[in-house]
Design an enzyme around this catalytic site. Structure first.
Site, short mmCIF file in Angstrom:
data_model
loop_
_atom_site.label_atom_id
_atom_site.label_comp_id
_atom_site.label_asym_id
_atom_site.label_seq_id
_atom_site.Cartn_x
_atom_site.Cartn_y
_atom_site.Cartn_z
N CYS A 394 39.37 51.05 10.39
CA CYS A 394 40.23 51.99 9.66
C CYS A 394 39.75 52.08 8.21
O CYS A 394 40.28 51.39 7.32
CB CYS A 394 41.69 51.54 9.72
SG CYS A 394 42.42 51.65 11.35
N ASP A 395 38.77 52.92 7.97
CA ASP A 395 38.18 53.09 6.64
C ASP A 395 38.73 54.36 6.02
O ASP A 395 38.39 55.47 6.43
CB ASP A 395 36.65 53.15 6.77
CG ASP A 395 35.96 53.34 5.43
OD1 ASP A 395 36.65 53.33 4.38
OD2 ASP A 395 34.73 53.51 5.42
N PHE A 396 39.58 54.20 5.02
CA PHE A 396 40.18 55.34 4.33
C PHE A 396 39.33 55.81 3.15
O PHE A 396 39.75 56.66 2.39
CB PHE A 396 41.59 54.99 3.84
CG PHE A 396 42.60 54.93 4.95
CD1 PHE A 396 43.41 56.01 5.25
CD2 PHE A 396 42.75 53.77 5.70
CE1 PHE A 396 44.34 55.95 6.27
CE2 PHE A 396 43.69 53.70 6.73
CZ PHE A 396 44.49 54.79 7.02
#
Length: 456
Positions: A394-396
């Site tokens: 989960c790379d924002f």
């Protein structure tokens, strides 16, 4: 007069985020299946990601704006999360209530977004690698104590961004009736993909969700629960004081466990996670000091998408899971080694074939039930979540999270939650919830602690 200290967590703002103006699906009602309905009296899923030392270019205002705008787009794809639950009473020929039908009303009512601050809390306070999980962490999650049935009035999705002194914590509270852990992390990763995208107005995601709900036969009508009022199945958990702690297992330690379990059974079919589950089952059972004739069970959450024939899409959005149950007496479990326990876990998993799953579905349609946590015995162990979920993906746009944590949802003495280790490579983090006296015994259990690795 003495004044009370200021609260550690302060809520700054709260609002509803609705799907953006992308084309809306021609779906108003989403009927719940035999995998969704049993979860009505359990808690929302609560998981969160801890991010440290964000670049100075990312102001908290810009982070909030980006999260909210990308969430609005994500809700276009995962539209059930923007809805609310709806219950209709079914009447018989005499006008009496013969049952209840629960569905998702998909009218884009919106998801909740909360911004909070914890200015005196640091990353190291949250991590506490050698200590119990700090109790203040519960305040980082919305909807504490809410059960899935509350989705009739509460949003089915709530997000809380908490700003710490040196990082942020992003928590997601997701109604379990809408989807399982696979669906949860599918949504979380898709939202992150949209948030880090540089293509303005592009609603494309790499893995669009599949919303067609799976039924054993297409002609089956929506399931009718055999109740006249929701209060007949609603149960609100009230667990005793518990200790929660994270234990880290390196890829090397897990490989050794797998090799040992297979060698003891003269086989090669026992998986790494089955061997680890067997170790936890034996160790926790020993720590509980149960009598030898007491029956004990290890319930391992498994998903069904790849077990059905034909297979469900891996992007199926909903619940498609159950628990594999291995059982023995305490005396049997202690008299045999790791391999014997691991073989029981392995056998319980292999029983979940396409034929067995379809038989369960047929029986559920005939006699629907709603699960209750109180039905689990104090000698049981429930292992949920999965180290296979892409949690650290989960790379924002801020870099990789430094840790994963969960809220108080569905916690009881004997609940175990599994995560991938932050360093990857097959490492695993295990979150264990036990009564205080049992945790104290587990911490000095020689077999268990010999396999635990130092935190990275």
């Amino acid at each position: 007069m003495a004044t009370s200290p200021p609260p550690m967590i302060v809520q700054v703002s709260k609002c509803l985020v609705k799907p953006s103006s992308c084309p809306n699906p021609a779906v108003n009602i989403c009927h719940l299946t035999h995998w969704d309905l049993p979860l009505l009296s359990l808690n929302y899923i609560q998981k969160g990601l801890l991010f440290s030392n964000l670049p100075s270019a990312f102001s908290i205002e810009s982070i909030i704006d980006r999260l909210m705008s990308s969430l609005s787009v994500a809700l276009c794809h995962f539209y059930p999360l923007a809805g609310r639950l709806k219950t209709e009473r079914v009447l018989d020929n005499n006008g009496k209530i013969s049952g209840l039908q629960v569905s998702i009303d998909c009218k884009s009512q919106g998801a909740e977004f909360i911004y909070a601050i914890a200015p005196d809390v640091t990353i190291s306070d949250v991590l506490a690698p050698s200590d119990d999980i700090p109790s203040f962490l519960q305040s980082f999650f919305p909807f504490n104590g809410a059960i899935n049935h509350d989705g009739h009035t509460l949003p089915l999705l709530a997000i809380q961004l908490t700003k710490l002194s040196d990082g942020i914590f992003l928590a997601c509270c997701f109604n379990h009736v809408v989807g399982d852990g696979t669906s949860y992390w599918h949504f979380f990763n898709a939202w992150a993909e949209i948030a880090r995208s540089t293509k303005e107005g592009d609603f494309t995601i790499s893995r669009p969700p599949v919303h067609d709900r799976w039924f054993i036969e297409e002609e089956n009508p929506p399931i009718k629960l055999p109740f006249s009022d929701p209060e007949e199945y609603i149960e609100r958990p009230n667990p005793p004081p518990l200790r929660e702690k994270i234990f880290h297992f390196s890829s090397q330690s897990i490989a050794q466990l797998k090799a040992k379990a297979n060698k003891e059974c003269n086989t090669d079919v026992i998986s790494s996670f089955q061997a680890l589950s067997a170790l936890i089952w034996r160790s926790v059972t020993r720590a509980r000091c149960l009598p030898p004739d007491q029956k004990t069970s290890c319930l391992l959450s498994i998903q069904y998408r790849a077990r059905l024939q034909p297979q469900l899409s891996p992007d199926y959005f909903g619940n498609s899971m159950s628990a594999a149950v291995a059982s023995a007496t305490v005396g049997e479990l202690m008299a045999h080694g790791l391999g014997w326990a691991a073989s029981l876990v392995h056998q319980s998993v292999t029983l979940h074939t396409d034929t067995a799953i379809r038989e369960f579905v047929r029986k559920y349609h005939q006699k629907p039930v709603v699960y209750r946590l109180s039905g689990l015995k104090n000698s049981s162990l429930m292992i949920g979540s999965s180290p296979r979920f892409d949690m650290y993906g989960c790379d924002f746009g801020w870099g990789k999270a430094v840790a994963l944590r969960s809220g108080i949802a569905d916690k009881f003495g004997g609940k175990v939650t599994s995560y991938p280790g932050q360093e990857g490579g097959g490492s695993v983090d295990i979150e264990v919830c036990l009564l205080p006296e049992s945790m104290a015994s587990l911490e000095v259990d020689e077999e268990f602690m010999a396999c635990v690795s130092p935190s990275q």
